[in-house]
Design an enzyme around this catalytic site. Structure first.
Site, PDB file in Angstrom:
ATOM      1  N   ASP A  10      -0.972  -1.363  -9.257  1.00 55.83           N
ATOM      2  CA  ASP A  10      -1.524  -2.708  -9.180  1.00 55.83           C
ATOM      3  C   ASP A  10      -1.636  -3.334 -10.565  1.00 55.83           C
ATOM      4  O   ASP A  10      -2.160  -2.719 -11.504  1.00 55.83           O
ATOM      5  CB  ASP A  10      -2.917  -2.674  -8.550  1.00 55.83           C
ATOM      6  CG  ASP A  10      -2.895  -2.181  -7.116  1.00 55.83           C
ATOM      7  OD1 ASP A  10      -1.795  -2.104  -6.532  1.00 55.83           O
ATOM      8  OD2 ASP A  10      -3.974  -1.866  -6.578  1.00 55.83           O
ATOM      9  N   GLU A  18       0.809  -1.216   0.000  1.00 53.57           N
ATOM     10  CA  GLU A  18       0.000   0.000   0.000  1.00 53.57           C
ATOM     11  C   GLU A  18       0.846   1.271   0.000  1.00 53.57           C
ATOM     12  O   GLU A  18       0.341   2.360   0.272  1.00 53.57           O
ATOM     13  CB  GLU A  18      -0.976   0.012   1.183  1.00 53.57           C
ATOM     14  CG  GLU A  18      -1.931  -1.160   1.206  1.00 53.57           C
ATOM     15  CD  GLU A  18      -2.763  -1.271  -0.064  1.00 53.57           C
ATOM     16  OE1 GLU A  18      -3.091  -0.237  -0.658  1.00 53.57           O
ATOM     17  OE2 GLU A  18      -3.082  -2.416  -0.450  1.00 53.57           O
TER      18      GLU A  18
END
Length: 692
Positions: free
Chosen positions: A209, A117
């Site tokens: 991602d 993250e």
């Protein structure tokens, strides 16, 4: 170009297979057809293990591309924890164990890692360097918060903690939103052209991602069937006279750093917004909109910071309970590691590491904490890991341990009772409530539920039309959201934490509908107020007595009432005996509905389902997935209200309704005179707690 692929611990097999077919496999196929394109590639350990088991051929293809220099493998913490959330020893252990796996596969130990993250805190360089990490990637907003400008982020920087060095590559937010969402590939090329210089000393990094290439809504058709990714790679190759693809290590070998920098705590911009309290999010969004509309956002966005990622543990008490449970298990493993080695401790560590997977500890655009199967997976691993440590710590087959400690770090003590069969955790200061009840042999927390609370995005729901559509593919941060029908009816926000053994006094005419919709009057002050407690051991049993002298409002007058509840556990038994005593301390009669509330995990269902049952003395509930059966036996037959607890949350697909708990409210119509005592008993039995 750095691509990160991950799936949460506990995710469904069909979700992983869909991700493979629509994202992981086609991305490698397209990349392999463009050998001049270089990628730093990360699979989290969760996903890597799944691929090795189900699709080893994909990893073999990746290995060949590593040998050819097209792919630079990245390591990371094995099960993708947010690193500041876990102890340093676990940070190092997770990174080292995954780096070893990758070294076995690819023949080299990765020097770079993907930071889960992209959550950054200034003390990270030390444990990362101790784990053998040389560099990582974090968002450009981190650097802008330190005062650096966009044009100063075209390279890499050095940072350190206590002399431990780490190299940092800034990730371009502009590229994250352009790739693969730009309507035309040429728009990306034009942006790169605007940054290019004749000397070619500038580096810009895309890091994001991998699921955006095919798995995010509508991207499979856009990226692969319409050929966006192939066209993009082709455009890069056609412009290779001024665009060169570098691996991170190649760039560092040939180029010096841009200097030293010390970055503040930060996460990517969207996550920083999600970490804010719900009522603060509209203010933050208004501030961002003002600067954006004024054309000044580019200049000031580094100073327009949102919340602090650790405050997810404040915003969501359920995440905090899991987190503190994780720390407790980690401490037990650390204490035992010197005394007990071998396969059992290795298994306990593996389970702990899996439970540290970040996804269930927070909530943003993805379901995260709101997804019951992710929370279930975390509790499952924690309970099983702790059971290993406890069995190593005890020589007897049957035992009961008690501890009074500030478990959730709120300044108040909780009561923690452990046995080989069940765990039982109580919060005396919060209504004497029961907030965790584990069947240890099944790795199941029967009270894993989520409280309904307001979210910043709930204000958008009334204005949305069902199944809205759009004409172009956008990032999930920009998409128009869709909603199920009648979601507004589920926007009910709880007044108190949805635990169990919550004691209610209601007006006699209260209905099931009023209670379930929170449209009732609470006459007592027992829900969230503190209870005094005492504990007693009697042979092979252990009892906790919780007592509160509170008030019940009758005809506008607060009348004193003593409530005592006693919980008894016996060594070796999957049984909790609960006794209630109510004593009217006033000089007036008290008439009310009295009852206690249980909130069971959403997978545990039974009885006659939602509705009202009268004169009930036995209720059977069952967890279909594990086969676990739970029996509630009432000494004094009473009434039962049973209803589901739904939340409304956002996900990458839009707004959705999710079952978070099954509520049981056992109650009686009581009417007793001054100084009169009323009693009842309840037994909770886990019928097949020892079976696997």
């Amino acid at each position: 170009m750095a691509v990160h692929n991950h799936q949460p611990v506990g995710n469904f097999e069909e979700v992983l297979e869909k991700a493979y077919q629509e994202s992981y496999l086609p991305f490698i196929e397209v990349l392999q057809s463009h050998p001049q394109i270089k990628v730093s590639l990360h699979y989290s350990g969760v996903l890597y293990d799944w691929l090795e088991k189900t699709h080893p051929d994909l990893l073999e293809r990746v290995a060949k591309m590593v040998v050819l220099g097209q792919i630079e493998p990245l390591t990371g913490a094995y099960y993708e924890p947010i690193l500041p959330f876990i102890p340093d020893s676990d940070k190092i252990g997770q990174i080292e164990s995954f780096s070893l796996r990758l070294q076995e596969r690819f023949g080299r130990r990765p020097r770079g890692m993907w930071l889960a993250e992209r959550v950054w805190e200034p003390d990270l360089p030390k444990p990362l360097a101790q784990a053998g990490i040389d560099y990582t990637f974090i968002d450009d907003i981190h650097f802008k918060a330190a005062g650096l400008r966009e044009e100063e982020l075209l390279g890499y920087y050095l940072t350190e903690e206590e002399g431990y060095l780490l190299k940092l590559f800034p990730i371009s937010r502009k590229l994250r939103y352009l790739i693969p969402f730009a309507p035309k590939v040429q728009e990306v090329i034009d942006y790169l052209r605007s940054l290019a210089t004749p000397s070619g000393e500038r580096l810009i990094v895309l890091g994001d991602d991998g699921e955006k290439f095919g798995l995010w809504p509508e991207t499979y058709e856009w990226v692969y069937q319409n050929g966006w990714l192939n066209d993009f790679f082709t455009a890069l190759e056609e412009n290779r006279d001024w665009i060169r693809m570098w691996s991170s290590e190649e760039w560092m070998r040939e180029n010096e750093s841009l200097g030293r920098v010390y970055l503040p705590t930060s996460a990517y911009q969207e996550m920083a917004e999600w970490a804010l309290p719900a009522k603060s999010i509209p203010l933050y969004e208004e501030l961002i909109t003002r600067f954006k509309n004024g054309g000044e956002l580019e200049w000031f966005e580094g100073f327009l910071r949102g919340g602090f990622h650790r405050n997810f543990l404040v915003k969501y008490p359920e995440a905090n309970l899991m987190h503190k449970r994780m720390l407790r298990v980690s401490e037990k493993i650390a204490r035992l590691s010197d005394e007990h080695g071998g396969l059992l401790m290795d298994e306990a560590k593996r389970l702990l590491y899996q439970a540290q997977c970040n996804c269930a500890y927070w909530h943003g655009i993805f379901g995260g904490l709101y997804l019951p199967h992710l929370r279930r997976a975390v509790y499952n691993r924690l309970i099983e890991a702790e059971l290993i440590t406890d069995e190593l710590s005890h020589t007897k087959a049957h035992w009961l341990d008690k501890e009074i400690a500030d478990f959730d770090r709120d300044g108040n003590p909780e009561i923690l009772i452990d046995s080989p069969v069940i765990n039982l955790y109580l919060a005396p200061h919060r209504g004497g409530s029961l907030f965790e009840l584990d069947c240890r042999k099944r790795g199941l927390n029967l009270l894993d539920v989520l409280t309904r609370r307001e979210e910043g995005y709930h204000r958008e729901i009334p204005s949305l039309k069902e199944e809205e559509t759009q004409l172009e593919t956008k990032s999930i941060h920009e998409r128009i959201k869709t909603k199920e029908e009648n979601l507004e009816e589920c926007l009910i926000f709880d007044r108190y934490h949805r635990a169990s053994l919550i004691d209610h006094f209601l007006p006699p005419q209260t209905t099931l509908r009023e209670f379930s919709q929170l449209e009732y009057e609470e006459l007592g002050d027992f829900i969230s107020e503190p209870y005094a407690h005492t504990m007693n051991r009697e042979g092979n049993s252990f009892s906790v007595v919780l007592v509160r002298t509170g008030k019940v409002k009758i005809q506008g007058v607060d009348l004193p009432l003593l409530l005592k509840k006693r919980l008894k556990l016996v060594e070796g038994e999957a049984l909790v005996e609960i006794g209630y005593e109510l004593l009217n301390l006033s000089s007036m009669p008290i008439e009310a509905l009295f009852g206690f509330e249980f909130n069971l995990s959403p997978q545990i269902r039974g009885g006659e389902g939602p509705g009202e049952s009268k004169d009930i003395d036995l209720l059977k509930m069952e967890d279909k997935e594990s086969g676990l059966r739970v029996y509630f036996r009432l000494e004094q037959p009473g009434s039962l209200w049973q209803f589901p607890i739904f939340t409304v949350s956002q996900s990458e697909k839009g707004f959705e309704r999710i079952l978070q708990a099954n509520n049981l409210f056992f109650h009686w119509h009581i009417s007793f005179r001054p100084n009169e005592l009323w009693k009842t008993n309840l037994t909770i039995e886990i019928a097949n707690a020892y079976s696997f």
